[in-house]
Design an enzyme around this catalytic site. Structure first.
Site, PDB file in Angstrom:
ATOM      1  N   TYR A  12       0.818  -1.215   0.000  1.00  0.00           N
ATOM      2  CA  TYR A  12       0.000   0.000   0.000  1.00  0.00           C
ATOM      3  C   TYR A  12       0.849   1.261   0.000  1.00  0.00           C
ATOM      4  O   TYR A  12       0.683   2.148  -0.842  1.00  0.00           O
ATOM      5  CB  TYR A  12      -0.964  -0.011   1.192  1.00  0.00           C
ATOM      6  CG  TYR A  12      -2.140  -0.882   0.903  1.00  0.00           C
ATOM      7  CD1 TYR A  12      -3.268  -0.361   0.281  1.00  0.00           C
ATOM      8  CD2 TYR A  12      -2.099  -2.241   1.175  1.00  0.00           C
ATOM      9  CE1 TYR A  12      -4.335  -1.170  -0.042  1.00  0.00           C
ATOM     10  CE2 TYR A  12      -3.151  -3.063   0.867  1.00  0.00           C
ATOM     11  CZ  TYR A  12      -4.279  -2.528   0.258  1.00  0.00           C
ATOM     12  OH  TYR A  12      -5.324  -3.323  -0.075  1.00  0.00           O
ATOM     13  N   THR A  88       5.955  -4.170   8.332  1.00  0.00           N
ATOM     14  CA  THR A  88       6.487  -4.377   9.690  1.00  0.00           C
ATOM     15  C   THR A  88       5.341  -4.951  10.531  1.00  0.00           C
ATOM     16  O   THR A  88       4.768  -4.257  11.376  1.00  0.00           O
ATOM     17  CB  THR A  88       7.002  -3.058  10.310  1.00  0.00           C
ATOM     18  OG1 THR A  88       6.005  -2.040  10.144  1.00  0.00           O
ATOM     19  CG2 THR A  88       8.297  -2.605   9.684  1.00  0.00           C
ATOM     20  N   CYS A 270     -13.502  18.200  39.782  1.00  0.00           N
ATOM     21  CA  CYS A 270     -14.389  17.752  38.693  1.00  0.00           C
ATOM     22  C   CYS A 270     -13.950  16.462  37.991  1.00  0.00           C
ATOM     23  O   CYS A 270     -14.709  15.506  37.936  1.00  0.00           O
ATOM     24  CB  CYS A 270     -14.532  18.856  37.651  1.00  0.00           C
ATOM     25  SG  CYS A 270     -15.348  20.306  38.315  1.00  0.00           S
ATOM     26  N   LYS A 273     -14.085  13.038  39.998  1.00  0.00           N
ATOM     27  CA  LYS A 273     -15.458  12.779  40.442  1.00  0.00           C
ATOM     28  C   LYS A 273     -16.356  12.419  39.256  1.00  0.00           C
ATOM     29  O   LYS A 273     -17.136  11.464  39.320  1.00  0.00           O
ATOM     30  CB  LYS A 273     -15.986  14.051  41.142  1.00  0.00           C
ATOM     31  CG  LYS A 273     -17.466  14.097  41.402  1.00  0.00           C
ATOM     32  CD  LYS A 273     -17.868  15.371  42.103  1.00  0.00           C
ATOM     33  CE  LYS A 273     -18.061  16.565  41.179  1.00  0.00           C
ATOM     34  NZ  LYS A 273     -19.267  16.493  40.359  1.00  0.00           N
ATOM     35  N   LYS A 326      -4.070  22.813  40.580  1.00  0.00           N
ATOM     36  CA  LYS A 326      -3.475  23.558  39.457  1.00  0.00           C
ATOM     37  C   LYS A 326      -3.207  25.000  39.880  1.00  0.00           C
ATOM     38  O   LYS A 326      -3.850  25.500  40.815  1.00  0.00           O
ATOM     39  CB  LYS A 326      -4.316  23.473  38.188  1.00  0.00           C
ATOM     40  CG  LYS A 326      -5.589  24.245  38.151  1.00  0.00           C
ATOM     41  CD  LYS A 326      -6.202  24.117  36.754  1.00  0.00           C
ATOM     42  CE  LYS A 326      -7.614  24.682  36.761  1.00  0.00           C
ATOM     43  NZ  LYS A 326      -8.385  24.387  35.616  1.00  0.00           N
TER      44      LYS A 326
HETATM   45  N1  LIG Z   1      -1.041   0.520   4.914  1.00  0.00           N
HETATM   46  C1  LIG Z   1      -1.096   1.726   5.387  1.00  0.00           C
HETATM   47  O1  LIG Z   1      -2.099   2.437   5.299  1.00  0.00           O
HETATM   48  C2  LIG Z   1       0.108   2.339   6.049  1.00  0.00           C
HETATM   49  C3  LIG Z   1       0.134   3.714   6.310  1.00  0.00           C
HETATM   50  C4  LIG Z   1       1.280   4.276   6.884  1.00  0.00           C
HETATM   51  C5  LIG Z   1       2.369   3.459   7.206  1.00  0.00           C
HETATM   52  N2  LIG Z   1       2.308   2.126   6.966  1.00  0.00           N
HETATM   53  C6  LIG Z   1       3.496   1.325   7.272  1.00  0.00           C
HETATM   54  O2  LIG Z   1       4.232   1.176   6.055  1.00  0.00           O
HETATM   55  C7  LIG Z   1       4.846  -0.110   5.998  1.00  0.00           C
HETATM   56  C8  LIG Z   1       4.357  -0.859   4.776  1.00  0.00           C
HETATM   57  O3  LIG Z   1       2.975  -1.100   4.907  1.00  0.00           O
HETATM   58  P1  LIG Z   1       2.107  -1.702   3.723  1.00  0.00           P
HETATM   59  O4  LIG Z   1       0.701  -1.744   4.209  1.00  0.00           O
HETATM   60  O5  LIG Z   1       2.415  -0.960   2.473  1.00  0.00           O
HETATM   61  O6  LIG Z   1       2.736  -3.184   3.650  1.00  0.00           O
HETATM   62  P2  LIG Z   1       2.368  -4.362   2.630  1.00  0.00           P
HETATM   63  O7  LIG Z   1       2.487  -5.624   3.387  1.00  0.00           O
HETATM   64  O8  LIG Z   1       1.119  -4.037   1.881  1.00  0.00           O
HETATM   65  O9  LIG Z   1       3.557  -4.290   1.571  1.00  0.00           O
HETATM   66  C9  LIG Z   1       4.875  -4.629   1.833  1.00  0.00           C
HETATM   67  C10 LIG Z   1       5.521  -5.060   0.522  1.00  0.00           C
HETATM   68  O10 LIG Z   1       6.916  -5.215   0.757  1.00  0.00           O
HETATM   69  C11 LIG Z   1       7.345  -6.283  -0.062  1.00  0.00           C
HETATM   70  N3  LIG Z   1       8.647  -6.758   0.389  1.00  0.00           N
HETATM   71  C12 LIG Z   1       8.946  -7.508   1.488  1.00  0.00           C
HETATM   72  N4  LIG Z   1      10.276  -7.738   1.544  1.00  0.00           N
HETATM   73  C13 LIG Z   1      10.831  -7.118   0.468  1.00  0.00           C
HETATM   74  C14 LIG Z   1      12.145  -6.992  -0.037  1.00  0.00           C
HETATM   75  N5  LIG Z   1      13.182  -7.555   0.589  1.00  0.00           N
HETATM   76  N6  LIG Z   1      12.352  -6.276  -1.132  1.00  0.00           N
HETATM   77  C15 LIG Z   1      11.333  -5.688  -1.772  1.00  0.00           C
HETATM   78  N7  LIG Z   1      10.046  -5.786  -1.377  1.00  0.00           N
HETATM   79  C16 LIG Z   1       9.802  -6.488  -0.267  1.00  0.00           C
HETATM   80  C17 LIG Z   1       6.215  -7.306   0.072  1.00  0.00           C
HETATM   81  O11 LIG Z   1       6.255  -8.262  -0.955  1.00  0.00           O
HETATM   82  C18 LIG Z   1       5.002  -6.395  -0.015  1.00  0.00           C
HETATM   83  O12 LIG Z   1       4.570  -6.233  -1.335  1.00  0.00           O
HETATM   84  C19 LIG Z   1       4.506  -0.785   7.330  1.00  0.00           C
HETATM   85  O13 LIG Z   1       5.541  -0.542   8.228  1.00  0.00           O
HETATM   86  C20 LIG Z   1       3.240  -0.076   7.758  1.00  0.00           C
HETATM   87  O14 LIG Z   1       3.077  -0.132   9.155  1.00  0.00           O
HETATM   88  C21 LIG Z   1       1.221   1.550   6.388  1.00  0.00           C
END
Ligand SMILES: NC(=O)c1ccc[n+]([C@@H]2O[C@H](COP(=O)([O-])OP(=O)(O)OC[C@H]3O[C@@H](n4cnc5c(N)ncnc54)[C@H](O)[C@@H]3O)[C@@H](O)[C@H]2O)c1
Length: 440
Positions: A12, A88, A270, A273, A326
């Site tokens: 994503y 992650t 407040c 309570k 306070k």
């Molecule tokens: N999904 C959200 O809305 C969102 C928003 C903000 C932050 N995040 C954070 O961003 C990070 C990614 O989230 P996501 O939802 O996009 O994850 P996701 O699981 O949708 O995508 C991760 C991608 O990384 C790829 N990948 C794994 N190992 C790899 C490698 N060695 N080389 C290349 N590609 C590799 C996987 O195949 C997968 O396509 C996470 O830490 C998440 O917490 C997510």
């Protein structure tokens, strides 16, 4: 002029980042271990279902600005900035699984070994503060044989997009947060965000890492709070929508930075309570409200932390500044300061207490009865003489607003200052052996 970027992880965050960077004119290479996702991106098809993504990936394919590969080496060679957007996920224990991050930065490190020019690695995956500096940087250095800050730079740039409106959130985020060990490393990354709206905060890497978690925790608290409030309203037969409309319209105290600065516990006549009454009524209705019910125990724990911070000094003579809950009031009901003083007395500390407002109230007679009947042992420790109180202690606890110059004039170099209320830095006295807070 556009920059050359590689984006690791076509999930994503990665695919939206890649498509949006290409949309604003940069040359982008998406990288993923999944050949299926790479084929889709390379063929102009979005690997995720998300508003505007089909249009943007197709556009990137047509303009020739959006490419994809499974080769980390090719991607690093053909780019100057790399974004790490791999997953992650949670382990069963709740611990963050950093194996994808570790593996991808190892691969980036190996590829950097083959490269002569300076490269910037930007971590976007959500990671616990400290991860970039203790895992990402050493892994890159080990795999590449190069030095961070000299041959390549590492930055942290959290993503604030929401699935469902990710493209719009990428292009119009609330703000952009850029963390780096040295601000000069951020120059190329700042270039990239020129087309994105909102303020840019340049900060340290751990602050940038933490901001992401705090935002998500705050969003979760808000949703949990709203749902508990709604549940209670429904069970009480009160119109939830009407209540929500009114309390969220208050941008002075409710939807505002008010009450969001870390400091001391709450108290007074407040909040405790009213929280108790709500929890009690919910119990009568057999409604569980774990978030609301956890607030008073959390507040008590915060007083425990303050007591501990004093006991940890191993000093017994304590100057305590502030008694009412306070500044600007002499109200002592449910004052966490009173609670803390009782605890310290129980631990064998010798205290002298000063509070301008309580003394005024005592003179006026408004709180005399409370002091004399409810807390006479604390009343006897009160003094109107700030200097005498400050000079009597080895530890000075600031639990109210106090004039910086007045306090500095009587603080000794050997005294430890514990500031519970988190005075503004300009309002903190300079003297003292150390100046500590309990949550800052
Ligand atoms: N999904 C959200 O809305 C969102 C928003 C903000 C932050 N995040 C954070 O961003 C990070 C990614 O989230 P996501 O939802 O996009 O994850 P996701 O699981 O949708 O995508 C991760 C991608 O990384 C790829 N990948 C794994 N190992 C790899 C490698 N060695 N080389 C290349 N590609 C590799 C996987 O195949 C997968 O396509 C996470 O830490 C998440 O917490 C997510």
């Amino acid at each position: 002029m556009g920059l050359s970027i590689s984006v690791f992880g076509m999930g994503y965050v990665g695919s939206v980042s890649a498509a949006c960077f290409a949309h604003v004119g940069h040359k982008v290479i998406g990288v993923d271990v999944s050949s299926h996702k790479v084929e889709m991106m390379a063929g102009g098809r979005s690997p995720i279902v998300e508003a505007r993504m089909s249009e943007l990936v197709e556009e990137g394919h047509r303009t020739g600005l959006l490419h994809a590969t499974t080769s980390a080496e090719d991607a690093i060679r053909d780019s100057e900035i790399s974004f790490v957007c791999v997953g992650t996920p949670s382990m069963r224990s709740g611990k963050l699984d950093l194996s994808y991050v570790e593996r991808v930065v190892h691969e980036i490190g190996l590829a950097l070994k083959q490269k002569k020019s300076f490269h910037v690695v930007v971590l976007r995956s959500t990671v616990i503060p400290g991860t970039t500096e203790t895992l990402v940087v050493p892994t890159l250095e080990k795999a590449s044989g190069l030095r961070a800050g000299v041959d390549f730079a590492v930055c942290y740039n959290p993503e604030f997009m929401r699935e469902g409106s990710a493209v719009a959130d990428f292009l119009q985020p609330p703000y952009t947060v850029l963390g780096a060990q040295e601000q000069r490393h951020l120059e190329p990354v700042k270039q990239l965000y020129k087309t994105v709206s909102g303020p840019v905060f340049e900060t340290t890497i751990p602050v940038a890492e933490m901001v992401k978690y705090v935002c998500n925790a705050f969003h979760a608290v808000k949703i949990g709070f709203a749902n508990e409030v709604g549940t209670l309203c429904k069970n009480l037969g009160v119109d939830t929508e009407a209540v929500t409309k009114i309390y969220t319209s208050d941008t002075k105290l409710n939807i505002s930075p008010a009450y969001l600065s870390p400091g001391f516990a709450f108290g007074g006549s407040c909040l405790p309570k009213d929280l108790r009454a709500l929890s009690h009524r919910a119990k009568e209705l057999d409604v569980q409200l774990p978030l609301l019910e956890s607030i008073l125990p959390s507040n008590l724990l915060h007083i425990d932390r303050a007591v501990e911070s004093v006991l940890r000094t191993n000093k017994k003579k304590i100057s305590f500044l502030g008694l009412s809950f306070k500044p600007g009031t002499d109200d002592l009901r449910e004052s966490p300061q009173v609670h803390m003083i009782k605890r310290l007395l129980g631990e064998g500390c010798q205290l002298r207490v000063w509070d301008r407002d309580v003394l005024l109230g005592r003179l006026a007679g408004s709180n005399r009865q409370y002091i004399e009947e409810v807390i006479p042992h604390i009343g006897s420790l009160l003094s109107a003489d700030l200097e005498e109180v400050v000079r009597s202690g080895e530890v000075v606890v600031i639990a109210t607003k106090v004039d910086k110059d007045q306090l500095a004039a009587c603080l000794g170099q050997e005294q430890i200052v514990i500031d519970l209320v988190n005075l503004a830095s300009a309002a903190r006295p300079r003297a003292g052996a150390s100046y500590q807070g309990i949550c800052w």
